[in-house]
Write a protein that holds these residues in place. Sequence first.
Motif, PDB file in Angstrom:
ATOM      1  N   ARG A   9       0.936  -1.015   0.035  1.00  0.00           N
ATOM      2  CA  ARG A   9      -0.003   0.128  -0.077  1.00  0.00           C
ATOM      3  C   ARG A   9       1.426   0.988   0.040  1.00  0.00           C
ATOM      4  NH1 ARG A   9      -3.599  -2.102   4.464  1.00  0.00           N
ATOM      5  NH2 ARG A   9      -4.595  -3.980   3.954  1.00  0.00           N
ATOM      6  N   VAL A  10       0.606   2.323  -0.442  1.00  0.00           N
ATOM      7  CA  VAL A  10       0.858   3.762   0.033  1.00  0.00           C
ATOM      8  C   VAL A  10       0.987   3.873   1.031  1.00  0.00           C
ATOM      9  CG1 VAL A  10       0.732   5.865  -1.032  1.00  0.00           C
ATOM     10  CG2 VAL A  10      -0.038   4.208  -2.215  1.00  0.00           C
ATOM     11  N   HIS A  11       1.706   4.606   2.020  1.00  0.00           N
ATOM     12  CA  HIS A  11       2.044   5.251   3.132  1.00  0.00           C
ATOM     13  C   HIS A  11       2.239   6.752   3.143  1.00  0.00           C
ATOM     14  CE1 HIS A  11       3.092   1.049   5.119  1.00  0.00           C
ATOM     15  NE2 HIS A  11       2.800   0.517   4.105  1.00  0.00           N
ATOM     16  N   ILE A  12       1.281   7.087   4.044  1.00  0.00           N
ATOM     17  CA  ILE A  12       1.511   8.360   3.920  1.00  0.00           C
ATOM     18  C   ILE A  12       1.573   8.846   5.851  1.00  0.00           C
ATOM     19  CG2 ILE A  12       0.157  10.308   3.737  1.00  0.00           C
ATOM     20  CD1 ILE A  12      -2.026   8.735   1.828  1.00  0.00           C
ATOM     21  N   GLY A  13       2.639   9.685   5.364  1.00  0.00           N
ATOM     22  CA  GLY A  13       2.651   9.939   6.646  1.00  0.00           C
ATOM     23  C   GLY A  13       2.265  11.309   7.366  1.00  0.00           C
ATOM     24  N   PHE A  14       1.450  11.920   8.581  1.00  0.00           N
ATOM     25  CA  PHE A  14       1.170  13.045   8.924  1.00  0.00           C
ATOM     26  C   PHE A  14       2.798  13.967   9.665  1.00  0.00           C
ATOM     27  CE2 PHE A  14      -2.472  11.098   6.351  1.00  0.00           C
ATOM     28  CZ  PHE A  14      -3.281  12.680   6.358  1.00  0.00           C
ATOM     29  N   PHE A  15       2.494  15.095   9.914  1.00  0.00           N
ATOM     30  CA  PHE A  15       3.172  16.219  10.721  1.00  0.00           C
ATOM     31  C   PHE A  15       2.598  16.721  10.506  1.00  0.00           C
ATOM     32  CE2 PHE A  15       5.711  12.589   7.795  1.00  0.00           C
ATOM     33  CZ  PHE A  15       6.913  11.673   8.255  1.00  0.00           C
ATOM     34  N   GLY A  16       4.011  17.443  11.852  1.00  0.00           N
ATOM     35  CA  GLY A  16       2.914  18.728  12.290  1.00  0.00           C
ATOM     36  C   GLY A  16       3.285  18.999  13.629  1.00  0.00           C
ATOM     37  N   ARG A  17       3.541  20.833  13.715  1.00  0.00           N
ATOM     38  CA  ARG A  17       3.945  20.770  15.444  1.00  0.00           C
ATOM     39  C   ARG A  17       2.248  20.317  16.116  1.00  0.00           C
ATOM     40  NH1 ARG A  17       4.190  26.819  15.740  1.00  0.00           N
ATOM     41  NH2 ARG A  17       3.843  26.915  13.588  1.00  0.00           N
ATOM     42  N   CYS A  18       2.837  20.175  17.605  1.00  0.00           N
ATOM     43  CA  CYS A  18       1.599  19.686  19.012  1.00  0.00           C
ATOM     44  C   CYS A  18      -0.049  20.510  18.603  1.00  0.00           C
ATOM     45  CB  CYS A  18       1.942  20.060  20.086  1.00  0.00           C
ATOM     46  SG  CYS A  18       2.954  18.441  20.451  1.00  0.00           S
ATOM     47  N   THR A  65       1.684  10.745  13.501  1.00  0.00           N
ATOM     48  CA  THR A  65       3.848  10.791  14.475  1.00  0.00           C
ATOM     49  C   THR A  65       2.391  11.679  15.821  1.00  0.00           C
ATOM     50  OG1 THR A  65       3.821  13.122  12.814  1.00  0.00           O
ATOM     51  CG2 THR A  65       4.729  10.418  12.221  1.00  0.00           C
ATOM     52  N   ALA A  66       4.078  11.636  16.685  1.00  0.00           N
ATOM     53  CA  ALA A  66       3.184  13.239  17.462  1.00  0.00           C
ATOM     54  C   ALA A  66       4.102  14.509  17.337  1.00  0.00           C
ATOM     55  CB  ALA A  66       4.606  12.773  18.589  1.00  0.00           C
ATOM     56  N   GLY A  67       3.676  14.984  17.780  1.00  0.00           N
ATOM     57  CA  GLY A  67       4.531  16.725  17.493  1.00  0.00           C
ATOM     58  C   GLY A  67       5.901  16.772  17.487  1.00  0.00           C
ATOM     59  N   ILE A  68       5.923  17.439  16.577  1.00  0.00           N
ATOM     60  CA  ILE A  68       7.623  17.762  15.785  1.00  0.00           C
ATOM     61  C   ILE A  68       8.564  18.614  17.681  1.00  0.00           C
ATOM     62  CG2 ILE A  68       7.427  17.724  13.924  1.00  0.00           C
ATOM     63  CD1 ILE A  68       7.848  20.345  13.881  1.00  0.00           C
ATOM     64  N   ASP A  69       7.033  19.589  17.949  1.00  0.00           N
ATOM     65  CA  ASP A  69       8.061  19.974  19.492  1.00  0.00           C
ATOM     66  C   ASP A  69       7.560  19.974  20.566  1.00  0.00           C
ATOM     67  OD1 ASP A  69       5.701  20.349  18.859  1.00  0.00           O
ATOM     68  OD2 ASP A  69       5.173  22.550  19.361  1.00  0.00           O
ATOM     69  N   ASP A  70       7.166  18.304  20.515  1.00  0.00           N
ATOM     70  CA  ASP A  70       6.893  17.635  21.883  1.00  0.00           C
ATOM     71  C   ASP A  70       8.334  17.791  23.293  1.00  0.00           C
ATOM     72  OD1 ASP A  70       6.192  15.882  23.763  1.00  0.00           O
ATOM     73  OD2 ASP A  70       5.720  14.003  22.487  1.00  0.00           O
ATOM     74  N   THR A  71       7.738  18.192  23.746  1.00  0.00           N
ATOM     75  CA  THR A  71       8.116  18.772  25.158  1.00  0.00           C
ATOM     76  C   THR A  71       8.283  17.688  26.197  1.00  0.00           C
ATOM     77  OG1 THR A  71       7.182  21.023  25.645  1.00  0.00           O
ATOM     78  CG2 THR A  71       9.193  21.356  23.613  1.00  0.00           C
ATOM     79  N   SER A  72       7.980  16.953  26.290  1.00  0.00           N
ATOM     80  CA  SER A  72       6.912  15.788  27.370  1.00  0.00           C
ATOM     81  C   SER A  72       8.987  14.601  27.650  1.00  0.00           C
ATOM     82  CB  SER A  72       6.034  15.392  26.988  1.00  0.00           C
ATOM     83  OG  SER A  72       6.752  14.493  26.147  1.00  0.00           O
ATOM     84  N   GLU A  73       8.163  13.971  28.849  1.00  0.00           N
ATOM     85  CA  GLU A  73       9.674  13.475  29.084  1.00  0.00           C
ATOM     86  C   GLU A  73       9.884  13.214  28.009  1.00  0.00           C
ATOM     87  OE1 GLU A  73      10.589  10.246  32.918  1.00  0.00           O
ATOM     88  OE2 GLU A  73       8.452  11.735  32.162  1.00  0.00           O
ATOM     89  N   ALA A 104      11.262  27.888  13.181  1.00  0.00           N
ATOM     90  CA  ALA A 104      12.612  26.857  11.981  1.00  0.00           C
ATOM     91  C   ALA A 104      11.656  25.477  12.303  1.00  0.00           C
ATOM     92  CB  ALA A 104      13.557  27.697  13.561  1.00  0.00           C
ATOM     93  N   ASP A 105      11.594  24.554  13.848  1.00  0.00           N
ATOM     94  CA  ASP A 105      11.356  23.888  13.546  1.00  0.00           C
ATOM     95  C   ASP A 105      10.479  23.283  12.548  1.00  0.00           C
ATOM     96  OD1 ASP A 105      12.806  23.112  15.704  1.00  0.00           O
ATOM     97  OD2 ASP A 105      10.866  23.124  17.030  1.00  0.00           O
ATOM     98  N   ASP A 106       8.900  23.700  11.681  1.00  0.00           N
ATOM     99  CA  ASP A 106       8.414  23.339  10.924  1.00  0.00           C
ATOM    100  C   ASP A 106       8.971  23.182  10.141  1.00  0.00           C
ATOM    101  OD1 ASP A 106       5.827  23.079  12.076  1.00  0.00           O
ATOM    102  OD2 ASP A 106       5.856  25.663  12.353  1.00  0.00           O
ATOM    103  N   MET A 107      10.024  24.467   9.083  1.00  0.00           N
ATOM    104  CA  MET A 107      11.002  24.435   7.949  1.00  0.00           C
ATOM    105  C   MET A 107      12.152  23.179   8.849  1.00  0.00           C
ATOM    106  SD  MET A 107      10.006  26.498   6.681  1.00  0.00           S
ATOM    107  CE  MET A 107      10.105  26.874   5.306  1.00  0.00           C
ATOM    108  N   MET A 108      12.904  22.847   8.899  1.00  0.00           N
ATOM    109  CA  MET A 108      13.559  22.091   9.535  1.00  0.00           C
ATOM    110  C   MET A 108      13.104  20.519   9.088  1.00  0.00           C
ATOM    111  SD  MET A 108      15.909  20.506  12.941  1.00  0.00           S
ATOM    112  CE  MET A 108      14.034  19.393  13.499  1.00  0.00           C
ATOM    113  N   TRP A 109      11.992  20.168   9.873  1.00  0.00           N
ATOM    114  CA  TRP A 109      11.376  19.234   9.237  1.00  0.00           C
ATOM    115  C   TRP A 109      10.589  18.863   7.953  1.00  0.00           C
ATOM    116  CZ3 TRP A 109       9.762  14.760  11.858  1.00  0.00           C
ATOM    117  CH2 TRP A 109      10.487  14.233  12.687  1.00  0.00           C
TER     118      TRP A 109
END
Length: 433
Positions: A9-18, A65-73, A104-109
């Motif tokens: 199947r075609v695998h589609i990943g969803f990304f972004g900040r929390c 996926t988890a948020g790219i800015d996840d600052t949890s433990e 900056a995190d958005d642009m990096m990802w």
Amino acid sequence: MEQTPKANRVHIGFFGRCNAGKSTLINMLTDQPVSLVSEVAGTTTDPVSKSMEILPLGPVVITDTAGIDDTSELGALRIEKSEEIIKKINLAVYVLRNDQAPTADDMMWLNKLKQNNVPIALFINEINTSPSESTSNNQNYVSESTSNKANNAHQGYINTYSELTSIATVVGSTDFTSNRDRLMLLDLLGGLTPLDVEGEQTLLQGLVEPGDTIVLVCPIDSAAPKGRLILPQVQTIREILDHKGLALVCQTEELPTLLGKISQKPKLVITDSQAFEAVNALTPADIPLTSFSILMARFKGKLQDLVMGVNALNNLKPGARVLISEGCTHRRQCDDIGTVKIPMWLKKKGHTDLHLEFTSGGAFPKDVSGYDLIIHCGACMLTRREVLRRIDYAVVQGTPIVNYGVLIASLHGILERAISPFLDELDRKGFEC
């Protein structure tokens, strides 16, 4: 859709900040509560996958996926898992909020996805704010009337942050409440071209025509799943039927009886690699022979590299590091092919005192330069993109890599016969049988 193997199947990943709206968007697209939705940042932890169908892409696997800015433990571990998803997906969806400027995190990802050649669909989550409530850098993003809001809400945002269009394809915006938006986004998403999918390539491409008889040797032993066949066997039978061919199935010991009962010799005999030695002895020399594992190597697109890798067997010395990697996870059997049979066959051929290491499932080291040889399974449970990534890691780092079927054929002295159906596709100068 349910009959399409997950790896195909075609695998589609969803990304972004929390709290960008990834989970809400997935739930809207699938019309199901696939992902937990909450105003609490970091609600999505480990990647969550869902199989569905998006026309004209067809059967897909969607991964939140988890948020790219996840600052949890555990945030760092979650982000690391999200990075691993990049190596496996064929298409990415990146979600931004129209009331927040790209960070900056958005642009990096976004650039990380682009560097991995993953096509990116950019969705703008339309937060119901007025221009005065938006970020100071985004004062002009609301300019459309209510009637055309669903189609053009993102335009002002994109005009402000024009650098986004050089990285991603802006395919729409949504307020997550309109069925019209859902259908529009499905249509736009389906119009994108995913990376490294099998396309029209099949297991038996060019090997079977209407009326051809193909014999499949499927041993039923302790490793065989109860009540069913393994995936490559099922896929092969289905393709033979699709090509209007005749599929004859037997176990190893029944092969002579089957061959004696048909009036014309079969076009091809395909065996489980573990039975290569016995099936080779039972199959007349004028009948082409190969294995399901070798067919899978060809299907995933790198048969030549895997055949060339077998030459490294001649250079293995005592103490050599060998990685044996399986793409699936299963309970180990007493006669497991990866941990028991292959080491036994290597030892019989004089490859003693090897330092063997094992991985399974999604585990595969990024640094393989320290290995003298990688032995990989047929990879029926992995996407083509994941297989190509693993082979490319090995090739770039100068580490030989070989497929189970190719290795077993070589160890039993029948490699030339096993790859003979594909010689026209291979560069004969690059390897020795």
